[in-house]
Scaffold this motif. Structure first.
Motif, PDB file in Angstrom:
ATOM      1  N   MET A   1      35.768  33.293  32.972  1.00  0.00           N
ATOM      2  CA  MET A   1      35.601  34.715  32.771  1.00  0.00           C
ATOM      3  C   MET A   1      34.189  34.945  32.235  1.00  0.00           C
ATOM      4  SD  MET A   1      37.735  37.381  30.308  1.00  0.00           S
ATOM      5  CE  MET A   1      39.262  36.658  30.684  1.00  0.00           C
ATOM      6  N   SER A   2      33.457  35.879  32.844  1.00  0.00           N
ATOM      7  CA  SER A   2      32.093  36.174  32.409  1.00  0.00           C
ATOM      8  C   SER A   2      32.122  36.924  31.077  1.00  0.00           C
ATOM      9  CB  SER A   2      31.383  37.018  33.461  1.00  0.00           C
ATOM     10  OG  SER A   2      31.924  38.318  33.483  1.00  0.00           O
ATOM     11  N   SER A   3      30.979  36.939  30.406  1.00  0.00           N
ATOM     12  CA  SER A   3      30.924  37.652  29.128  1.00  0.00           C
ATOM     13  C   SER A   3      31.118  39.148  29.344  1.00  0.00           C
ATOM     14  CB  SER A   3      29.599  37.381  28.415  1.00  0.00           C
ATOM     15  OG  SER A   3      28.516  37.843  29.192  1.00  0.00           O
TER      16      SER A   3
ATOM     17  N   GLY B   1      37.771  40.660  38.797  1.00  0.00           N
ATOM     18  CA  GLY B   1      38.925  39.846  39.148  1.00  0.00           C
ATOM     19  C   GLY B   1      40.096  40.632  39.696  1.00  0.00           C
ATOM     20  N   LEU B   2      39.920  41.919  39.905  1.00  0.00           N
ATOM     21  CA  LEU B   2      40.990  42.732  40.477  1.00  0.00           C
ATOM     22  C   LEU B   2      40.807  42.810  41.984  1.00  0.00           C
ATOM     23  CD1 LEU B   2      41.000  45.594  37.834  1.00  0.00           C
ATOM     24  CD2 LEU B   2      42.461  43.588  37.920  1.00  0.00           C
ATOM     25  N   ASN B   3      41.874  43.128  42.695  1.00  0.00           N
ATOM     26  CA  ASN B   3      41.804  43.201  44.149  1.00  0.00           C
ATOM     27  C   ASN B   3      42.361  44.542  44.627  1.00  0.00           C
ATOM     28  OD1 ASN B   3      41.291  42.363  46.734  1.00  0.00           O
ATOM     29  ND2 ASN B   3      43.242  41.287  46.949  1.00  0.00           N
ATOM     30  N   PRO B   4      41.625  45.621  44.356  1.00  0.00           N
ATOM     31  CA  PRO B   4      42.120  46.953  44.721  1.00  0.00           C
ATOM     32  C   PRO B   4      41.927  47.249  46.208  1.00  0.00           C
ATOM     33  CG  PRO B   4      39.950  47.154  43.787  1.00  0.00           C
ATOM     34  CD  PRO B   4      40.337  45.693  43.685  1.00  0.00           C
ATOM     35  N   SER B   5      42.753  48.138  46.705  1.00  0.00           N
ATOM     36  CA  SER B   5      42.580  48.617  48.077  1.00  0.00           C
ATOM     37  C   SER B   5      41.459  49.658  48.081  1.00  0.00           C
ATOM     38  CB  SER B   5      43.875  49.253  48.575  1.00  0.00           C
ATOM     39  OG  SER B   5      44.154  50.430  47.829  1.00  0.00           O
ATOM     40  N   ASP B   6      40.984  50.016  49.270  1.00  0.00           N
ATOM     41  CA  ASP B   6      39.971  51.065  49.373  1.00  0.00           C
ATOM     42  C   ASP B   6      40.504  52.384  48.827  1.00  0.00           C
ATOM     43  OD1 ASP B   6      38.184  49.293  50.495  1.00  0.00           O
ATOM     44  OD2 ASP B   6      38.591  49.909  52.560  1.00  0.00           O
ATOM     45  N   GLU B   7      41.781  52.639  49.036  1.00  0.00           N
ATOM     46  CA  GLU B   7      42.406  53.863  48.530  1.00  0.00           C
ATOM     47  C   GLU B   7      42.386  53.892  47.000  1.00  0.00           C
ATOM     48  OE1 GLU B   7      46.787  55.964  48.437  1.00  0.00           O
ATOM     49  OE2 GLU B   7      46.279  54.740  50.184  1.00  0.00           O
ATOM     50  N   GLU B   8      42.672  52.751  46.374  1.00  0.00           N
ATOM     51  CA  GLU B   8      42.651  52.682  44.904  1.00  0.00           C
ATOM     52  C   GLU B   8      41.234  52.902  44.368  1.00  0.00           C
ATOM     53  OE1 GLU B   8      46.240  49.661  43.699  1.00  0.00           O
ATOM     54  OE2 GLU B   8      44.530  48.801  44.780  1.00  0.00           O
ATOM     55  N   ILE B   9      40.238  52.385  45.084  1.00  0.00           N
ATOM     56  CA  ILE B   9      38.845  52.590  44.677  1.00  0.00           C
ATOM     57  C   ILE B   9      38.500  54.075  44.750  1.00  0.00           C
ATOM     58  CG2 ILE B   9      36.426  52.165  45.320  1.00  0.00           C
ATOM     59  CD1 ILE B   9      37.762  49.833  43.858  1.00  0.00           C
ATOM     60  N   GLU B  10      38.944  54.747  45.802  1.00  0.00           N
ATOM     61  CA  GLU B  10      38.682  56.185  45.938  1.00  0.00           C
ATOM     62  C   GLU B  10      39.356  56.973  44.808  1.00  0.00           C
ATOM     63  OE1 GLU B  10      36.593  57.922  47.805  1.00  0.00           O
ATOM     64  OE2 GLU B  10      35.908  56.002  48.594  1.00  0.00           O
ATOM     65  N   ILE B  11      40.579  56.585  44.462  1.00  0.00           N
ATOM     66  CA  ILE B  11      41.291  57.249  43.360  1.00  0.00           C
ATOM     67  C   ILE B  11      40.528  57.052  42.056  1.00  0.00           C
ATOM     68  CG2 ILE B  11      43.392  57.179  41.949  1.00  0.00           C
ATOM     69  CD1 ILE B  11      44.904  56.501  44.605  1.00  0.00           C
ATOM     70  N   LEU B  12      40.071  55.811  41.810  1.00  0.00           N
ATOM     71  CA  LEU B  12      39.297  55.516  40.598  1.00  0.00           C
ATOM     72  C   LEU B  12      37.995  56.311  40.599  1.00  0.00           C
ATOM     73  CD1 LEU B  12      38.881  53.895  38.001  1.00  0.00           C
ATOM     74  CD2 LEU B  12      37.928  52.050  39.407  1.00  0.00           C
ATOM     75  N   ASN B  13      37.333  56.363  41.732  1.00  0.00           N
ATOM     76  CA  ASN B  13      36.077  57.109  41.843  1.00  0.00           C
ATOM     77  C   ASN B  13      36.301  58.586  41.495  1.00  0.00           C
ATOM     78  OD1 ASN B  13      33.394  57.673  42.352  1.00  0.00           O
ATOM     79  ND2 ASN B  13      33.594  57.621  44.570  1.00  0.00           N
TER      80      ASN B  13
ATOM     81  N   MET C   1      45.668  49.199  37.888  1.00  0.00           N
ATOM     82  CA  MET C   1      45.268  48.131  38.810  1.00  0.00           C
ATOM     83  C   MET C   1      45.366  46.771  38.136  1.00  0.00           C
ATOM     84  SD  MET C   1      42.032  49.277  41.096  1.00  0.00           S
ATOM     85  CE  MET C   1      41.308  50.688  40.312  1.00  0.00           C
ATOM     86  N   GLN C   2      44.924  46.720  36.881  1.00  0.00           N
ATOM     87  CA  GLN C   2      44.963  45.461  36.144  1.00  0.00           C
ATOM     88  C   GLN C   2      46.406  45.011  35.923  1.00  0.00           C
ATOM     89  OE1 GLN C   2      43.132  45.526  32.279  1.00  0.00           O
ATOM     90  NE2 GLN C   2      42.964  43.314  32.212  1.00  0.00           N
ATOM     91  N   ALA C   3      47.279  45.938  35.570  1.00  0.00           N
ATOM     92  CA  ALA C   3      48.684  45.594  35.347  1.00  0.00           C
ATOM     93  C   ALA C   3      49.337  45.096  36.636  1.00  0.00           C
ATOM     94  CB  ALA C   3      49.444  46.798  34.803  1.00  0.00           C
ATOM     95  N   LEU C   4      49.067  45.781  37.755  1.00  0.00           N
ATOM     96  CA  LEU C   4      49.621  45.341  39.042  1.00  0.00           C
ATOM     97  C   LEU C   4      49.080  43.984  39.436  1.00  0.00           C
ATOM     98  CD1 LEU C   4      49.537  48.652  41.111  1.00  0.00           C
ATOM     99  CD2 LEU C   4      51.559  47.441  40.289  1.00  0.00           C
ATOM    100  N   ASP C   5      47.790  43.770  39.221  1.00  0.00           N
ATOM    101  CA  ASP C   5      47.172  42.500  39.573  1.00  0.00           C
ATOM    102  C   ASP C   5      47.764  41.366  38.733  1.00  0.00           C
ATOM    103  OD1 ASP C   5      45.017  41.376  41.308  1.00  0.00           O
ATOM    104  OD2 ASP C   5      44.300  40.639  39.364  1.00  0.00           O
ATOM    105  N   ASP C   6      48.012  41.638  37.450  1.00  0.00           N
ATOM    106  CA  ASP C   6      48.620  40.630  36.573  1.00  0.00           C
ATOM    107  C   ASP C   6      50.023  40.271  37.054  1.00  0.00           C
ATOM    108  OD1 ASP C   6      46.354  40.552  35.009  1.00  0.00           O
ATOM    109  OD2 ASP C   6      47.184  41.798  33.418  1.00  0.00           O
ATOM    110  N   ARG C   7      50.806  41.292  37.442  1.00  0.00           N
ATOM    111  CA  ARG C   7      52.165  41.043  37.935  1.00  0.00           C
ATOM    112  C   ARG C   7      52.137  40.234  39.226  1.00  0.00           C
ATOM    113  NH1 ARG C   7      54.024  46.880  37.898  1.00  0.00           N
ATOM    114  NH2 ARG C   7      52.933  47.366  36.014  1.00  0.00           N
ATOM    115  N   GLU C   8      51.225  40.607  40.126  1.00  0.00           N
ATOM    116  CA  GLU C   8      51.112  39.885  41.400  1.00  0.00           C
ATOM    117  C   GLU C   8      50.723  38.431  41.155  1.00  0.00           C
ATOM    118  OE1 GLU C   8      48.270  39.863  45.317  1.00  0.00           O
ATOM    119  OE2 GLU C   8      48.660  41.791  44.367  1.00  0.00           O
TER     120      GLU C   8
END
Length: 139
Positions: free
Chosen positions: A1-3, A59-71, A99-106
């Motif tokens: 994990m980076s600083s 370290g997350l793997n969001p979809s393009d749709e999730e990125i648009e929602i975040l944006n 996204m982080q919670a979903l990624d952790d579960r996956e």
């Protein structure tokens, strides 16, 4: 994990008001430098493509749709891009936390199924039967 990732995740864990984060982050200059690294076109803003790259570096793997929602969540002025001040609010983003919670579960599911997988990538019938009928660890 980076600083950067460690600091980012630590800040996300705390739900501090954006104004407090702005003062703390601008003092150490790390956030401004991070912003510049992901503003690849040097336009002074981060677009959806650059935001996607940033989130994936975490370290997350969001979809393009999730990125648009975040944006859209971060882009308070509706310009379609994220300015530095808006970038600072990312630490408190509900979308990013989801996204982080979903990624952790996956990740946990993949790890669990990885323990059952055979070398050929298949899961044997016996493993599944054992999984649903045996409770706890075998001694």
């Amino acid at each position: 994990m980076s600083s950067f990732e460690a600091k980012f995740r630590a800040k996300m864990a705390k739900a501090a008001p954006a104004e407090v984060l702005v003062v703390k982050q601008v003092k150490d200059g790390l956030t401004r430098e991070t912003f510049k690294k992901f503003d690849t076109d040097c336009g002074g803003t981060i677009d959806s493509k650059e935001l996607g790259r940033l989130v994936r570096v975490l370290g997350l793997n969001p979809s393009d749709e999730e990125i648009e929602i975040l944006n859209k969540e971060l882009d308070k002025d509706g310009s379609g891009e994220i300015e530095f001040k808006e970038f600072l609010t990312m630490m408190n983003s509900r979308t990013l936390r989801k996204m982080q919670a979903l990624d952790d579960r996956e990740s946990r599911l993949r790890k669990a199924f990885g323990r059952l997988e055979q070398l050929d990538g298949q899961i044997s019938r016996e493993s599944i039967i054992n999984l649903v009928t045996v409770r706890g660890k075998k001694n």
